[in-house]
Design a protein around this motif. Structure first.
Motif: not given
Length: 258
Positions: A172, A174-176, A197-199, A211, A214-215, A218, A224
Motif C-alpha cells: 500500500e 498511499g490513500h486519498g 491525499a496521503s503517502l 502515486v 493517483h491519490e 481520489h 479506481h
C-alpha cells in the motif's frame, strides 16, 4: 445305520426341492439367476478390494467435482483480469473512469486550496506539487496553495506509516479521498470538499509522481479504473499523465459552469 437314514433324508429333500423348482421354474429361475449373478459380482469385488474402492470413489468424485467448479470459477476470474490488462490500447481508453459515489450528484467548485501537513517531508511535498501541476494543466480544476475558508474546497497532503507483512504480494503506497459537506439554507444547497491525499512513508517507492497523481485523483473524486492506461488503475503503472477517460470523469464532476 444313522448315516444311511441321513442320506435318505437328504435325498428326499433334494427331490422335493427339485419338484418344487420344476413346478415354479418361470418364477424362481430368473430370481435365482439374478441372486446368483449379484452374489458372484459382489463376492469377486469384495475379494479383490474393488467394491470398497468404488464406494469411496463415489465420494471422491463428488468432492473432485465441487473442487473443479471452484477452481474453474477462480480461473475464469483470473483470465478476465488478464484479458483486461492485455487488451488493446483502444479498448482500454474506452473504459470510463468511475467517480467516487460520495461525489456523484454534487455541485462542487472547481477551485481548491491545498496545504501540507508539517510531518510531510520535502520529497512528498515535491511529488504532490507535481501532481497539482498535472491537474491544473487540464484547466478543469484550479488548485491554489493556501488555507481554505469556510465552505471552500480544500486538499490536505500528508504522510502515514503502514508496514505490510513479509509475505505480502502488494504494498500500500498511499490513500486519498473526498469528504463532502452539504449545507442547505435559504440561499439553496451548497457542497464543498475537504479532501485528503496521503503517502505511505514506510516505503520510499510511495514518493513518486505517479502515486501522488493517483491519490490526488481520489481526493478530487475519481475512483479506481479498470484501464491500465488510467492514472486511477489500482496498481501503479508509473503513469503520471491523465488519460482521456480520466479527463472526461473530471469534467463530469466539475462542469465548465461550476
Amino acid at each position: 445305520m444313522q448315516k444311511n437314514v441321513w442320506r435318505l433324508f437328504k435325498t428326499l429333500i433334494w427331490m422335493g426341492l427339485l419338484i418344487l423348482g420344476i413346478s415354479h421354474y418361470d418364477t424362481l429361475a430368473p430370481q435365482a439367476v439374478s441372486i446368483f449373478n449379484t452374489g458372484k459380482t459382489n463376492l469377486v469385488a469384495a475379494l479383490s478390494g474393488n467394491l470398497s474402492s468404488r464406494l469411496v470413489g463415489v465420494d471422491e468424485t463428488n468432492q473432485t467435482s465441487e473442487s473443479s467448479e471452484t477452481s474453474s470459477h477462480q480461473k475464469t476470474t483470473t483470465d478476465t483480469e488478464q484479458a483486461s490488462t492485455t487488451s488493446s490500447s483502444t479498448a482500454k481508453s474506452e473504459s470510463a473512469t468511475p467517480i467516487e459515489s460520495i461525489v456523484q450528484n454534487t455541485k462542487l467548485s472547481r477551485t481548491y486550496y491545498y496545504s501540507f501537513d508539517s510531518d510531510l517531508p520535502q520529497a512528498g511535498r515535491e511529488v504532490f506539487q507535481e501532481a497539482v501541476a498535472t491537474y491544473n494543466k487540464t484547466g478543469i480544476v484550479h488548485l491554489v496553495a493556501g488555507k481554505a475558508s469556510s465552505h471552500q474546497n480544500s486538499v490536505t497532503f500528508s504522510m502515514y506509516h503502514k508496514k505490510e507483512s513479509a509475505d505480502a504480494t502488494t504494498l500500500e503506497l498511499g490513500h486519498g479521498g473526498p469528504m463532502i459537506t452539504k449545507s442547505v439554507s435559504f440561499r439553496g444547497t451548497q457542497y464543498w470538499n475537504n479532501a485528503k491525499a496521503s503517502l505511505n512513508g514506510s516505503y520510499s517507492t510511495a514518493f513518486s509522481k505517479a502515486v501522488a497523481v493517483h491519490e490526488l485523483g481520489h481526493a478530487l473524486g475519481l475512483d479506481h479504473s479498470q484501464s491500465t492506461i488510467s492514472v486511477m488503475y489500482p496498481v501503479s503503472q508509473g503513469r503520471t499523465e491523465l488519460a482521456t477517460a480520466d479527463i472526461a470523469a473530471l469534467k463530469t464532476i466539475y462542469p465548465t459552469n461550476s
